[in-house]
Write a protein that holds these residues in place. Sequence first.
Motif: not given
Lengths: 676, 255
Positions: B46-48, B37-41, B168-171, B201-202
């Motif tokens: 607020g994604k981080t 799954a990914g979180i974009m914004g 994974a934070d902006e890998p 997260v990216t």
Amino acid sequence: MYFKLSLRNVRKSLSDYTLYFLTLTFGVCMFYVFNSLEAQEVMLSISLSMLEIMHTITKLMNGISIFVSLILGFLIIYANNFLIRRRKREFGLYMTLGMSKHNISRILLCETLIIGVLSLAAGLLMGLFLSQGLSVITARLFEIDMSGYRFIFSLQAFWKTILYFGLIFLIAVSAGTLSISRHSLIELINASKHNETPAVKKPAMTLTLFLLSVLCIGIAYAMVLKYGIATFDRKIVIEGILGSIGTFLFFASLSGAMLGLVQKKPSFYYKGLNLFIMRQINSRINTTYLSMSFICLMLFVTIGIFSTGMGMTGVLNRGYSGVIPFDVSLEVPGADDPWALLAQSGVDLQDYADDFHRFHFYRYDLQALTQGTILKEVADLLPEENAQDIVDRLFPQALDVVALSDYNALMQLRDKQPLALGGSEVALMSQFLWVDADFQSIIEEYVGTDGRLSLGGTPYRVQTEILSEGIVNDSDHLMTLIVPDAVIADCTAVTGALCFNCRGNSAAMQDALTVQLDALIGEGRLPFKEGCVTRNMVQAVMGGSKAIIAFFAIYVGIVFLITSAAVLALQQLSEAADNRQRYEILKKIGADDALIHRTLFKQIAIYFLLPLSLACVHALVGLKVANDVVREVGSLNALQNTLATALLILLVYGAYFLATYYGSKQIMLKNGQRHE
Amino acid sequence: MAEILKVSNLEKYYGNKDSLTKALDQVSFSVAEGEFAGIMGSSGSGKTTLLNCISTLDSVTSGSIMIRGQEITGLKSRQLAKFRGSALGFMFQDYNLLDTLTGFENIILPLTIHGIPAAVATAKVEAVADRLEIRDVLAHYPYEMSGGQKQRVAAARAIITDPALILADEPTGALDSKSARRLMESLDRLNRNLGATILMVTHDAFTASYCQRILFIKDGKLFNELIRGEDTRKEFFSKIIDVVTLLGGDAANVL
């Protein structure tokens, strides 16, 4: 505005570098205290001889002060550079905001000045109070009374302290400014990102270096143990150089070699955070081995100074009443009578005292009588390591004899019990028994086992009790024989002696006599030079030696100790910021707080223990040899002194260690909160 | 499929009474086992913060986070550390490798912290290294590696404990496009072959196109959800671009 900025920076860094500030303050304090010695004389009722010794001590302390100021100067410049290096990014930021390098130098100057003025003021204030206490110590060492308490302020020491430290701070600022102006803005801004590339050394190379260092140290130890350190010659220089090189190589290669060894044992290396700790130390020791080696050597010197110093004063402390039985004793060579000689020169001793005794030391004519005559009977008990030395130097010295009636007259003068001696009995007198426990046990063994001495064919029994108090001041005879008066018929006088106690204010009387005699000797009207020994002189020399040793140990030892501990603390504290990032990562991959604190503790403990451990090993070897040297003057209770030293170092060093640990923890904690 | 992560009514406020920032506002979603799954914004959306809350690095103001059925918002610090170490794996934009350790040592560290015997741990590191094709950099220090290699070492460290969830934070944030593609392919393989559950997260649409599902977040609120389904990666990519445009992101946010 610049001043305000500086003030805030100082306040910020003061909380981070409290240890540095305290060390500096204490250094200034010591400097003032030992330079104010001269002013303290007014507090003490001291004789002329002591005054002379005090002046010598003052001069000596002045000399040492230069050395101490060099050491403290090194600390200040080192610390200053360290602080600047850590703040390059901040200076870079100022520059992007349009500040010129000139202005930054001004900020730097302001900051150093503030810290300097603060620590100088605090140190001087502390010194002012501590120096009052030093007079008490001085009085104790000289075994004299304080003539009354007076608050002492030494203007000379005050200005000297300000001058010396002012200069040091100035040099520190210039060095710091130079290091800023050498760098470009981009370097300053990126300073914190700059990755310190560890000097990757080939394991084989590291191991070779390590073995080489062990070899160097080993040779140095062997040389020290074989040749001793009693005489200062080329060997000592070689030993010192070998030992130092060995120490430097040791720290340069230690962590690499350790890492190599530990990595071969995966069950230890890959356990908990062991591998992290090992790598931490390895990464840093590549850059800090120089300071580490210096710290090790300084600690070694500290341990050495403290324990030998303590041992020496202990020896000197064991009371010297036996060495100075009278206020004044006069000795002239041959059959001459000091009384008559003085009378010829116009000195009337009746001016100084009421009761006197004049007598002679004799040489026995019918046979050679030497110290060896006695000692060879117990030669197998002599301490092995310097038996040959004793045989060579001590045995040929003459054993003088004194008539029983003279001895008893002297005893009467001192209000002591007379000695009862049978017609075929002699007694052994030695006023140096207290100096050396070995010597004491040997002589006791001699008289205890029914010692017999044959004089001109007649056997004499040696009395079982050794006479431990002398009959003249500061005699240079190890042993003297008391014989029945009849024996004197077969003797030739070798020394004419005269002893008395002064009347009234003895110390003043002694001084007056010394002055009178010195004047006559100066005019060439008195034939003897060193024959007159007063209680004042012996006390001054004894107290003086004690004071010199004690002051030297306290001054240099403590400055060395706090400087080394401060450098270590400074390194660890300033690196706590770097470590913070690393520990943060550890936290993210699942290490809990307790584990992280434990790891931090271990890491700092290893840093503090490494130089101390090697210094201790050095000191063990050094002290063993030093002990042998001191043994000739007196026996050291080595274990006790070493323990006392260890305790002191443990306290000071331990305090620095704990402060560093909690400081680092706090820096990490604080930054962690700021992070959120 | 079982739910690995369930976030419900999550709120995170910053500041005090006078100036309140709602970094996260009533966020609810869940991630199933084996999902990527990914979180974009955009920046500041607020994604981080969301990721930090899930990774237990940050505390929440209200709401609940369940991982493998365990509520983690009320855990004590000791339990948290243990939980982080065993159930979660981390990857960061700046790799967060320890510069003093070699690649191998970096990867093995989470195992040694948890007291895994050296022999077992060593074998495990080698297996993971093979899978991520980093065997030849294991003996190197981070400063001797390229960005892509560093990130794959970080990925190896993240999966070495077999975590329930990899965060994974902006890998790919610090990687060039080629390295980024290679890393994403590696993560994709981890997800498909080993069934690793990944939450990433990216703000980069290309990176996001490797996900199976993407949650869009804007000003602390969930804004949209995209499911890849049977789409090719290219089709999915253009759908993402559409949403990003809709979100009001400018060109800089697209590629």
